[in-house]
Scaffold this motif. Sequence first.
Motif, PDB file in Angstrom:
ATOM      1  N   GLU A 262       0.926  -1.237  -0.066  1.00 10.92           N
ATOM      2  CA  GLU A 262      -0.138  -0.127  -0.283  1.00 10.92           C
ATOM      3  C   GLU A 262       0.797   1.205   0.028  1.00 10.92           C
ATOM      4  O   GLU A 262       0.489   2.311  -0.644  1.00 10.92           O
ATOM      5  CB  GLU A 262      -0.938   0.172   1.346  1.00 10.92           C
ATOM      6  CG  GLU A 262      -2.339  -0.671   0.992  1.00 10.92           C
ATOM      7  CD  GLU A 262      -3.232  -0.148   1.887  1.00 10.92           C
ATOM      8  OE1 GLU A 262      -4.279  -1.062   2.343  1.00 10.92           O
ATOM      9  OE2 GLU A 262      -3.506   0.859   2.208  1.00 10.92           O
TER      10      GLU A 262
ATOM     11  N   SER B 243       2.076   1.902  -3.623  1.00  6.29           N
ATOM     12  CA  SER B 243       0.919   2.294  -4.250  1.00  6.29           C
ATOM     13  C   SER B 243       0.625   3.814  -4.203  1.00  6.29           C
ATOM     14  O   SER B 243       0.469   4.462  -4.824  1.00  6.29           O
ATOM     15  CB  SER B 243      -0.360   1.513  -4.017  1.00  6.29           C
ATOM     16  OG  SER B 243      -0.032   0.098  -4.338  1.00  6.29           O
TER      17      SER B 243
ATOM     18  N   TYR C  34      -6.450   5.577  -9.120  1.00 10.05           N
ATOM     19  CA  TYR C  34      -5.369   4.709  -9.101  1.00 10.05           C
ATOM     20  C   TYR C  34      -5.465   4.648  -7.441  1.00 10.05           C
ATOM     21  O   TYR C  34      -5.466   3.302  -7.054  1.00 10.05           O
ATOM     22  CB  TYR C  34      -3.943   4.930  -9.519  1.00 10.05           C
ATOM     23  CG  TYR C  34      -2.857   4.281  -9.499  1.00 10.05           C
ATOM     24  CD1 TYR C  34      -1.977   4.210  -8.408  1.00 10.05           C
ATOM     25  CD2 TYR C  34      -2.889   2.918 -10.130  1.00 10.05           C
ATOM     26  CE1 TYR C  34      -1.156   3.070  -8.197  1.00 10.05           C
ATOM     27  CE2 TYR C  34      -1.929   1.896  -9.840  1.00 10.05           C
ATOM     28  CZ  TYR C  34      -0.956   2.142  -8.884  1.00 10.05           C
ATOM     29  OH  TYR C  34       0.016   1.276  -8.838  1.00 10.05           O
TER      30      TYR C  34
ATOM     31  N   GLN D  22      -6.156   0.917  -5.392  1.00  6.27           N
ATOM     32  CA  GLN D  22      -5.111   0.351  -4.673  1.00  6.27           C
ATOM     33  C   GLN D  22      -5.434   0.021  -3.189  1.00  6.27           C
ATOM     34  O   GLN D  22      -5.145  -0.861  -2.605  1.00  6.27           O
ATOM     35  CB  GLN D  22      -3.723   1.038  -4.700  1.00  6.27           C
ATOM     36  CG  GLN D  22      -3.261   0.635  -6.239  1.00  6.27           C
ATOM     37  CD  GLN D  22      -2.939  -0.380  -6.872  1.00  6.27           C
ATOM     38  OE1 GLN D  22      -2.471  -1.168  -5.991  1.00  6.27           O
ATOM     39  NE2 GLN D  22      -3.175  -0.817  -8.090  1.00  6.27           N
TER      40      GLN D  22
ATOM     41  N   ALA E 143      -8.052  -2.676  -3.148  1.00  7.96           N
ATOM     42  CA  ALA E 143      -7.421  -3.727  -3.160  1.00  7.96           C
ATOM     43  C   ALA E 143      -6.612  -4.084  -1.840  1.00  7.96           C
ATOM     44  O   ALA E 143      -6.612  -5.506  -1.513  1.00  7.96           O
ATOM     45  CB  ALA E 143      -6.433  -3.737  -4.154  1.00  7.96           C
ATOM     46  N   GLY E 144      -5.941  -3.367  -1.343  1.00  6.93           N
ATOM     47  CA  GLY E 144      -5.213  -3.611  -0.033  1.00  6.93           C
ATOM     48  C   GLY E 144      -6.261  -3.812   0.983  1.00  6.93           C
ATOM     49  O   GLY E 144      -5.743  -4.720   1.793  1.00  6.93           O
TER      50      GLY E 144
ATOM     51  N   LYS F  72      -5.097  -5.672  -8.630  1.00  7.90           N
ATOM     52  CA  LYS F  72      -3.545  -5.341  -8.838  1.00  7.90           C
ATOM     53  C   LYS F  72      -3.000  -5.782 -10.144  1.00  7.90           C
ATOM     54  O   LYS F  72      -2.141  -5.031 -10.733  1.00  7.90           O
ATOM     55  CB  LYS F  72      -2.769  -5.709  -7.789  1.00  7.90           C
ATOM     56  CG  LYS F  72      -2.851  -5.110  -6.414  1.00  7.90           C
ATOM     57  CD  LYS F  72      -1.515  -5.421  -5.566  1.00  7.90           C
ATOM     58  CE  LYS F  72      -1.747  -4.815  -4.203  1.00  7.90           C
ATOM     59  NZ  LYS F  72      -1.635  -3.407  -3.888  1.00  7.90           N
TER      60      LYS F  72
ATOM     61  N   THR G  47      -5.749   5.192 -16.283  1.00  8.38           N
ATOM     62  CA  THR G  47      -4.553   5.612 -15.216  1.00  8.38           C
ATOM     63  C   THR G  47      -3.509   5.844 -16.230  1.00  8.38           C
ATOM     64  O   THR G  47      -2.779   6.648 -15.982  1.00  8.38           O
ATOM     65  CB  THR G  47      -4.163   4.499 -14.405  1.00  8.38           C
ATOM     66  OG1 THR G  47      -5.544   4.095 -13.833  1.00  8.38           O
ATOM     67  CG2 THR G  47      -3.231   4.819 -13.418  1.00  8.38           C
TER      68      THR G  47
ATOM     69  N   SER H  82       4.635   1.500 -12.305  1.00 11.50           N
ATOM     70  CA  SER H  82       3.241   0.868 -12.289  1.00 11.50           C
ATOM     71  C   SER H  82       3.322  -0.423 -12.854  1.00 11.50           C
ATOM     72  O   SER H  82       2.593  -1.376 -12.418  1.00 11.50           O
ATOM     73  CB  SER H  82       2.085   1.899 -12.947  1.00 11.50           C
ATOM     74  OG  SER H  82       1.888   1.282 -14.253  1.00 11.50           O
TER      75      SER H  82
ATOM     76  N   THR I 266       4.571  -2.205 -10.006  1.00 12.12           N
ATOM     77  CA  THR I 266       3.595  -2.709  -8.948  1.00 12.12           C
ATOM     78  C   THR I 266       2.584  -4.064  -9.373  1.00 12.12           C
ATOM     79  O   THR I 266       2.009  -4.598  -8.646  1.00 12.12           O
ATOM     80  CB  THR I 266       2.596  -1.611  -8.377  1.00 12.12           C
ATOM     81  OG1 THR I 266       2.324  -0.901  -9.803  1.00 12.12           O
ATOM     82  CG2 THR I 266       3.125  -0.525  -7.684  1.00 12.12           C
TER      83      THR I 266
ATOM     84  N   GLY J  91       1.903  -7.584  -7.567  1.00  8.88           N
ATOM     85  CA  GLY J  91       0.455  -8.335  -7.686  1.00  8.88           C
ATOM     86  C   GLY J  91       0.960  -9.920  -8.033  1.00  8.88           C
ATOM     87  O   GLY J  91       0.254 -10.933  -7.566  1.00  8.88           O
TER      88      GLY J  91
END
Lengths: 478, 112, 464
Positions: free
Chosen positions: C65, C68, C86, C90, C93-94, C131, C144, C156, C159, C163
């Motif tokens: 996190e 992100s 974004y 994120q 998702a976290g 992710k 994004t 990105s 990141t 995932g």
Amino acid sequence: MNPVFAVLLPLVTAFLIPLGFIFFRKALPALVFFGASLSSLGGFFVALLGWSGISVVMGGWTPELGIALQVDALSASFLVLTSLGFPLALLSSAEWLGWNSWRFYVIFFLSWASTNGILVAGDIFNLFVFFEVFSVSAYLLVSFPASSWQAVEASFKYLVFGTLGALFLLLGISYTFMATEQLNMGILKDLFPAIPPPTLAVIGGCLLGGLLVKCGTVPAHFWLPDAHSSARPPISALLSGVLVKAPLYALLRLGMLFFLPALPKFFPLLLFFGTLSLGVGHLMAIQQEQIKRMLAYSTVAQIGTILLGIACASSLGITASLYHVFTHMSSKMGLFLVAGIFLEDRQVHKISDMRGFLRHRPFLVAAFALFAASLAGIPPLSGFQSKWLLLLACAEKGYLVPAIFLLGGTVISAAYYLKALGAFCSPAETPPPHHRTHRVTQGAVAFLVAFSLVLALLPWLPFTKEFLLTLSSGRFFP
Amino acid sequence: MILLSYGTAIIIFAIGLYTLLFRRNLFKVVIALALMEGGVLLLITSLGYIPHGVPALLPLMGQQAVNPLPQSFTLTAIVIGASDIALALAYIIKIYRHYGTVDVDQIRGLRG
Amino acid sequence: MMFPLPDSLSGIMIGLACFLLLPVLLCGSSSFRGGRKVLILVLFCGSACMAPLASTWFGFVIWAELASISLAMLIAFTDRFAARLYLYLQIAAGGILLLGSALMSTPSALAPLGPVSEKALPFFLVALGMKCAFPLLHFWLPRTYEHAPAEALLLSSYTATMGIYGLLRLLTEPSRGIMITGAIMALYGAFQALMQSRPRRILAYSTMSQLGFVVTALATGTLPGRAAAIFFAVVHVLSKGLLFCSTEKALPFFMAKTVLGNLRAYRRSLFFFVLGALSMVGFPGTAGYLAKKAVLSSLDFSPVFWALQLAGLGTMLYLCKLGHVVFFAPSCGEEFPEKTRQTLVQSFSFPGDMILLGTPLFFLGMSPESAFILSFSPEILRNWSSLGIPVLLLGGSLGLFFLLRKIPGFLMCSFPDVDLLAYRACFLGKPGMEALRKMHSGKLRLSFAFFGAALVGIFFLFSL
């Protein structure tokens, strides 16, 4: 040490202030600050000594007849909260409101005394009396000074709603007395499971209804946004940070002592209302255009979050709510103080007009960002850790829908705090004039920043790890 | 245990509740609060009744007195109620000065 | 099948994070304002290096996190809306990862970074899918990428690889469902990339398609498959980074070529673009070829295998389209904001970042033994005889592209996607919000009515 000192010291100060104003007008600030430091120290001492449990009956009466006061680990934590929150709010309001009106300080100390009274009350009628003093002083604090019609209208609506809630609370207490002939909470704890179910249903309904109004939960939250947004900034900070926590403590205490063994349906219903508060609070906050109203709706949502933890009714849930209570107090007080300074600088109403603060008050914008990040649940701050503890508590009980609401709330609160921060950081054509420097309030904000960071580190220290483990072993209530 | 007392108390409470919900005058709102408070206090006082009891005043002459505990609550609650009502009436005066009306449905300055 | 921690998998991720720091610094060196970007970059690098070292899901979520959030701050320098989108995604998702982890932990024993129970698996899959841009969860991807700065896009893709790292730790058994999901991702991504007309959107869908290859490989559950997955992911980060940097710098230069005549810069961008494209497509001699071969050889000849071959064909097609749109089409570059255009025109000096990204691609391609991870699949290192098929495939698709170019509307079309639906869905919530606002209209008796209704409900429920 007798817990009554936590109540007595602010009360005596409140009574001495008019005398001080009449006889020693110049010494009024000194008297107020002396009284505040004594009360704060008294609160800390009672909390420290009461950690392992004190139970006292005033006046040498037996427990059935006398006023009972008791302190245990839960009350002690909340006493620490008030002993920190009230002096901060006093410092800030002394700077903001000046020394012209001594009546304000009387009401302030009465509010302090009654809040501490709720926290140390050991029998339910005493609880009710302190609740009422707390409410009346809150109505008066909201409407101070009475020159603004918003404050008076908000205070009136708060009064009517609050009295309605108090009357249901009183009804519940009288039905309890009717069913058991006892008022002491320790004695009632054993008698409650023996009450016949129809009476228990009525008692539970009345008490729950009354406490929902006092806490500011949906569907009885309508007074909260008006009251918290129309009050002066340091008073809003006090209201949101400290004064909403006392009814939550009462709910926690009555729920765990009376309803956990006798009426287990209490807690799922509390969970439902907590989740509803979470949803409504965040969804309304994102639609607001005034910053103080937005922060007030955010308080409604955070109260819902705390209720989620209480409704899990396990030691993990209570630990989570306690931690979130402290997080919310430090962040929300700071947010209201900063928002108040910005509003006074710019004198506008809409968030999108509050621009250009990054250059002129950078420390306050950074503090706002820290508090907002903590409340929204950004790692590794304290709001994230309390969110994790709440998720653990909900997962333990299998409450998945409230957990998903909690996560949705994180995203939505990030959205509206970013909106405010974006407005603060955008450049403005005319720089905001500094009406007042607000040194003391900035000092209070700095203290809250430090407190917030200490809270974030707290779960990792060995002492608090041990505290968590004792909570998990259930050795929490008398 | 006097059922008539309890019934009266609850009926007064219900009348107060009805007035609170369905009447638009601010003064009637305050009267409703006073009515509800009166109903609850009547309930509390009647709780302490013991059959063939005398008022709880000394000297007792060896007779059974009614339970004085609820009566002490009632006294405290009356004081609380009185301060609430006084505060409410003061607010109504201020609100009338700003709005020019005492109609609850018109007092909607804070909304949204 | 399980790699012990910290182990080679973590080592690869940390190495990639540290390696990416230099190209990102060079790529974004033009637009640094007072060192704020460097600070955010350091925060990103720090959290990206700590995340693979976490031994519990809770720790992983914290560092992921933080990474992100720092990336969202980087994107916010040029495009605030995309940064917010974004960030929210994120955080969501976290949060879902946290919930899944909470389902399996107690306060004293946090869930270790590994396979999870049945109850919590859907949460983990949804969160990691957001992710990695699983189908239906990828709606944030095109928007994004549109106006973000190139260095943010480099990070990105890293990141997204985080995932993938999470998925690698999560799934250690073969999983048919994930394999099919990966195949759908690869095909759908290639299809959508072909249907777009804006370069950044093509690259966004290309990311989805390449990640589909990776997901398919790791879902095989075998050691060669998982090794192939991580190798492909690393190669994808490098080649996609090369594509980002070269197309970023090319656009204003195409316009400037006609105006200022900066032909040398144009040719340099074209050279690096072709390099990146060759690696992505799997031309023999590049690392991409090895990666693709490793992935394909870890599958047997099932429908999934043929789906991936078809996606490979699509890859070549959309890369040709991308090259055409960026370098050869007459009208392009308008959608770039003026600010970016000016900074890019002034700053294009030394393509250090592109050289840094391109060198490992060729190095690994020419000497496969240096990539130790490929030692898990030794047969591909020896097998130069099957060179013919890929080259034939590539030549054929190049020819196909020249044919398709003639179809009117092919080059400038743009196909609607799930993200439009997602934005429309937000408007569905409007009546609800309006109703909520109406409830709070300040009428005292209405609030009493709500409270009274709630009380009636409470009494009723308690008396049941």
